[in-house]
Write an enzyme that holds these catalytic residues in place. Sequence first.
Site, PDB file in Angstrom:
ATOM      1  CG  HIS A 171      -2.139  -0.679   1.247  1.00 45.49           C
ATOM      2  ND1 HIS A 171      -2.634  -1.321   2.362  1.00 45.49           N
ATOM      3  CD2 HIS A 171      -3.051  -0.870   0.259  1.00 45.49           C
ATOM      4  CE1 HIS A 171      -3.803  -1.879   2.052  1.00 45.49           C
ATOM      5  NE2 HIS A 171      -4.074  -1.628   0.791  1.00 45.49           N
ATOM      6  CB  CYS A 175      -2.836   0.753   8.514  1.00 44.05           C
ATOM      7  SG  CYS A 175      -1.388   0.602   7.517  1.00 44.05           S
TER       8      CYS A 175
END
Length: 274
Positions: free
Chosen positions: A165, A259
């Site tokens: 990511h 996150c």
Amino acid sequence: MRQPRILMCPPDYYGIEYEINPWMSRSRGSDRPTAATQWEGLVAILRELGAVVELMTARQGLPDLVFTANAGLMFRDRFYSSSFRHEERARESPVFDEWFAAHGFSVHHMPEGTFHEGAGDALFCGDALFAGYRIRSDVYAHQWLAREIGVRVLPLELIDPYYYHLDTCFCPVAPDTAIWFPPAFDAYGQKVIRTHVPKLIACEPDEAKRFGCNAVAVGKTVVTNSGCPRLAESLEKLGYATRNTPLDEFLKAGGSAKCLTLRLDGEEAANWAK
Ligand code: ARG
């Protein structure tokens, strides 16, 4: 100064129940009580820094729901709901959509057949939207989104499966400043970042592995996992305060501070949020 508003979800049902990135190992698993203590530690720091932390209700069978960064992308009062690459995580979307609809946001969906993993792969820095693609999100989804919200998108190919990511290897902390881990990008991506971000702080390999780039900026304070002292030193030289807190249980799922959070009022580095 605006008051930061951050969405989080307690790790009540967190665990390593499948393997969708190289950090995850079902046989190693994770320890839920330790995860709970570490998550509380992060919440406490964010609250001390003046953030309002909004809490979602955890759901059994959705172990990665704690990673609210992947819910979708925020733009003003709009929530662009993620379209997850993996079935295991796609099940989270109705839960996120319900929360956003109930909290006064307009909920939008990506075009059919494209993947986009929200703030995990799309980060505003200044006027541009930096967009990670290939491993989880598609370039087309980023371009569609950029057109929708009328901003310039800068696609960056992610080449290392450990940095799957964008928020694992790039972290804008102000409109002109970002932390990054260059080896996670190809030569073109590195050039794009160097050209568009005037102040760059490189994370070294051992601290990138500690998820140093997965930081949360609240005002002029940057919060990371523990074990990133050189990154902290570089940030402090640029006038930032730093805080760190152990988040090892979440590294086991491939996530850390950033996150675990979703900035509802727009991140510090986003010009639109000013
Ligand atoms: N296990 C999760 C996944 O692989 C971790 C997500 C971490 N989130 C992030 N924004 N990097 O999808």
